[in-house]
Design an enzyme around this catalytic site. Structure first.
Site, PDB file in Angstrom:
ATOM      1  CB  CYS A   1      62.293   7.680 -54.152  1.00 15.12           C
ATOM      2  SG  CYS A   1      63.113   8.271 -53.991  1.00 15.12           S
TER       3      CYS A   1
ATOM      4  NE  ARG B   1      62.777  -0.351 -56.426  1.00 15.15           N
ATOM      5  CZ  ARG B   1      63.820   0.764 -56.285  1.00 15.15           C
ATOM      6  NH1 ARG B   1      64.099   1.583 -56.726  1.00 15.15           N
ATOM      7  NH2 ARG B   1      64.968   0.485 -55.187  1.00 15.15           N
TER       8      ARG B   1
END
Length: 268
Positions: free
Chosen positions: A226, A166
């Protein structure tokens, strides 16, 4: 069952991205006396593109939830989950941010408990209502501008706690743009854990973070983000065991990627 009025409050934070049956899992078996915590409704304000998928809850809402869990002035709180404390760390961070001093994570979580031969109980636990009074701002937080400055100015270090793919922009399962905050360093939260789902030992954690650029002297501004401010709290907890007081960018990638004025980097 109805829990008693003891000083120890056990919180079950069964949650993971894309998983919606945490409460059902809790009902099927949890630590004796543990109260279920709904991360989506009790540990976050309603989502929005401007604030992210899990904005910090209003202090009054968090206080009401903590009282429902049975938290009183002076309570000792222990939180756990079934995913290496990566979701339980959210309540650990929030309660410490709101002024509670004695909040801990059960290392290894549910698996460590059952692996040690301890029994679970079933059904809902309804605690005696608590009376805790929370206050705001005991831990460091970052705005999007703070995160951008930390990552690009050389003033400190911004860690990205998401999975490496990611960060590199190879996949993005939930947010509108793939990639990372320019200048951030990839530091996947799961690498804070060993194969048994427990935190790595102090020496191993120190070596890991020093390799990422975290200075051993603690004289450095460190921030963590995150996807939506949940698993980043786990990285803040890991750094805290080393004496590093890291700031949480609560809006995280879900906020940053929804703002078209914010640049996006890809690759390693």
């Amino acid at each position: 069952m109805v829990a008693g009025t003891g000083d120890l409050v056990l919180l079950d934070v069964r949650w993971a991205l894309g998983v919606t049956d945490g409460h059902d899992q809790y009902l099927a078996g949890h630590l004796p006396g543990a109260v279920f915590v709904d991360l989506e409704t009790e540990l976050a304000a309603p989502p929005s593109p401007a604030r992210g998928r899990h904005p910090l809850p209003d202090l009054a809402d968090l206080e009401a939830a903590a009282r429902r869990w049975g938290v009183r002035a002076g309570s000792r709180v222990v939180a756990y989950d079934a995913v290496g404390a990566t979701s339980a760390a959210r309540v650990w961070w929030l309660l410490r941010w709101a002024g509670l001093a004695d909040v801990r994570l059960l290392d290894g979580g549910l698996g460590a408990w059952t692996g040690a031969g301890f029994a679970l109980e079933q059904g809902e636990v309804v605690p005696v209502r608590g009376d805790v009074v929370l206050s705001e701002g005991e831990l460091l937080t970052l705005t999007p501008d703070d995160a951008a400055h930390l990552a690009s100015s050389g003033a400190g270090l911004l860690l990205d706690a998401r999975a490496g793919e990611r960060f590199r922009g190879e996949v993005e399962p939930v947010d509108p743009r793939a990639g990372h905050v320019p200048g951030a360093v990839s530091a996947p939260t799961v690498q804070n854990l060993g194969p048994d789902g427990r935190f790595l030992g102090e020496d191993a954690l120190r070596e890991r973070f020093e390799a990422l650029g975290v200075r051993a002297d603690g004289e450095q501004h460190v921030g963590v983000y995150c996807g939506s401010g949940v698993t980043a709290a786990h990285e803040v907890a890991a750094l805290a065991t080393l004496g590093v007081d890291a700031a949480l960018y609560a809006g995280s990638w879900s906020q940053w990627s929804n703002d078209e004025t914010r640049p996006v980097a890809t690759g390693a």
